[in-house]
Design a protein around this motif. Structure first.
Motif, PDB file in Angstrom:
ATOM      1  N   MET A 108       0.826  -1.190   0.000  1.00  0.00           N
ATOM      2  CA  MET A 108       0.000   0.000   0.000  1.00  0.00           C
ATOM      3  C   MET A 108       0.872   1.257   0.000  1.00  0.00           C
ATOM      4  O   MET A 108       0.611   2.178  -0.743  1.00  0.00           O
ATOM      5  N   ARG A 109       1.887   1.261   0.837  1.00  0.00           N
ATOM      6  CA  ARG A 109       2.765   2.419   0.926  1.00  0.00           C
ATOM      7  C   ARG A 109       3.542   2.607  -0.377  1.00  0.00           C
ATOM      8  O   ARG A 109       3.741   3.730  -0.839  1.00  0.00           O
ATOM      9  N   ARG A 110       3.960   1.491  -0.978  1.00  0.00           N
ATOM     10  CA  ARG A 110       4.707   1.549  -2.236  1.00  0.00           C
ATOM     11  C   ARG A 110       3.839   2.142  -3.349  1.00  0.00           C
ATOM     12  O   ARG A 110       4.296   2.965  -4.132  1.00  0.00           O
ATOM     13  N   THR A 111       2.593   1.724  -3.394  1.00  0.00           N
ATOM     14  CA  THR A 111       1.673   2.233  -4.406  1.00  0.00           C
ATOM     15  C   THR A 111       1.450   3.723  -4.216  1.00  0.00           C
ATOM     16  O   THR A 111       1.468   4.486  -5.185  1.00  0.00           O
ATOM     17  N   ARG A 112       1.252   4.123  -2.976  1.00  0.00           N
ATOM     18  CA  ARG A 112       1.028   5.545  -2.695  1.00  0.00           C
ATOM     19  C   ARG A 112       2.242   6.370  -3.099  1.00  0.00           C
ATOM     20  O   ARG A 112       2.108   7.423  -3.723  1.00  0.00           O
ATOM     21  N   ASN A 113       3.425   5.886  -2.780  1.00  0.00           N
ATOM     22  CA  ASN A 113       4.650   6.600  -3.146  1.00  0.00           C
ATOM     23  C   ASN A 113       4.818   6.657  -4.661  1.00  0.00           C
ATOM     24  O   ASN A 113       5.263   7.672  -5.190  1.00  0.00           O
ATOM     25  N   SER A 114       4.449   5.587  -5.342  1.00  0.00           N
ATOM     26  CA  SER A 114       4.532   5.569  -6.803  1.00  0.00           C
ATOM     27  C   SER A 114       3.594   6.605  -7.404  1.00  0.00           C
ATOM     28  O   SER A 114       3.968   7.336  -8.323  1.00  0.00           O
ATOM     29  N   ILE A 115       2.389   6.671  -6.880  1.00  0.00           N
ATOM     30  CA  ILE A 115       1.409   7.631  -7.389  1.00  0.00           C
ATOM     31  C   ILE A 115       1.886   9.054  -7.140  1.00  0.00           C
ATOM     32  O   ILE A 115       1.814   9.910  -8.027  1.00  0.00           O
ATOM     33  N   ILE A 116       2.398   9.310  -5.958  1.00  0.00           N
ATOM     34  CA  ILE A 116       2.902  10.651  -5.636  1.00  0.00           C
ATOM     35  C   ILE A 116       4.064  11.017  -6.563  1.00  0.00           C
ATOM     36  O   ILE A 116       4.134  12.135  -7.076  1.00  0.00           O
ATOM     37  N   ALA A 129      -0.752   6.072 -16.067  1.00  0.00           N
ATOM     38  CA  ALA A 129       0.201   5.424 -15.162  1.00  0.00           C
ATOM     39  C   ALA A 129      -0.428   5.196 -13.787  1.00  0.00           C
ATOM     40  O   ALA A 129      -0.220   4.154 -13.162  1.00  0.00           O
ATOM     41  N   ILE A 130      -1.200   6.149 -13.322  1.00  0.00           N
ATOM     42  CA  ILE A 130      -1.875   6.001 -12.025  1.00  0.00           C
ATOM     43  C   ILE A 130      -2.906   4.875 -12.103  1.00  0.00           C
ATOM     44  O   ILE A 130      -3.005   4.056 -11.185  1.00  0.00           O
ATOM     45  N   SER A 131      -3.635   4.810 -13.201  1.00  0.00           N
ATOM     46  CA  SER A 131      -4.622   3.744 -13.381  1.00  0.00           C
ATOM     47  C   SER A 131      -3.960   2.377 -13.378  1.00  0.00           C
ATOM     48  O   SER A 131      -4.448   1.434 -12.763  1.00  0.00           O
ATOM     49  N   GLU A 132      -2.832   2.270 -14.080  1.00  0.00           N
ATOM     50  CA  GLU A 132      -2.111   1.002 -14.124  1.00  0.00           C
ATOM     51  C   GLU A 132      -1.572   0.630 -12.737  1.00  0.00           C
ATOM     52  O   GLU A 132      -1.636  -0.540 -12.343  1.00  0.00           O
ATOM     53  N   ALA A 133      -1.072   1.599 -12.000  1.00  0.00           N
ATOM     54  CA  ALA A 133      -0.554   1.330 -10.661  1.00  0.00           C
ATOM     55  C   ALA A 133      -1.667   0.861  -9.737  1.00  0.00           C
ATOM     56  O   ALA A 133      -1.487  -0.068  -8.939  1.00  0.00           O
ATOM     57  N   SER A 134      -2.835   1.481  -9.844  1.00  0.00           N
ATOM     58  CA  SER A 134      -3.934   1.069  -8.975  1.00  0.00           C
ATOM     59  C   SER A 134      -4.453  -0.305  -9.376  1.00  0.00           C
ATOM     60  O   SER A 134      -4.842  -1.099  -8.523  1.00  0.00           O
ATOM     61  N   GLN A 135      -4.429  -0.602 -10.672  1.00  0.00           N
ATOM     62  CA  GLN A 135      -4.847  -1.934 -11.123  1.00  0.00           C
ATOM     63  C   GLN A 135      -3.871  -2.994 -10.606  1.00  0.00           C
ATOM     64  O   GLN A 135      -4.307  -4.057 -10.167  1.00  0.00           O
TER      65      GLN A 135
END
Length: 46
Positions: free
Chosen positions: A1-9, A36-42
């Motif tokens: 979860m933290r990794r995804t959030r950092n990636s999005i930021i 890119a955000i959509s792919e990261a959340s997927q």
């Protein structure tokens, strides 16, 4: 979860910091950032 959030930021920061010479260029940058955000959340859901 933290990794995804950092990636999005990071992706958002890169999108905002990217220099755009035209409105079309800005639209393309925003679109690619959104994709890119959509792919990261997927990936996070999988």
């Amino acid at each position: 979860m933290r990794r995804t959030r950092n990636s999005i930021i990071s992706l958002l920061a890169l999108g905002f910091l990217a220099a755009c010479e035209t409105v079309d260029g800005a639209g393309e940058d925003i679109q690619s950032t959104g994709q890119a955000i959509s792919e990261a959340s997927q990936d996070a859901q999988d």
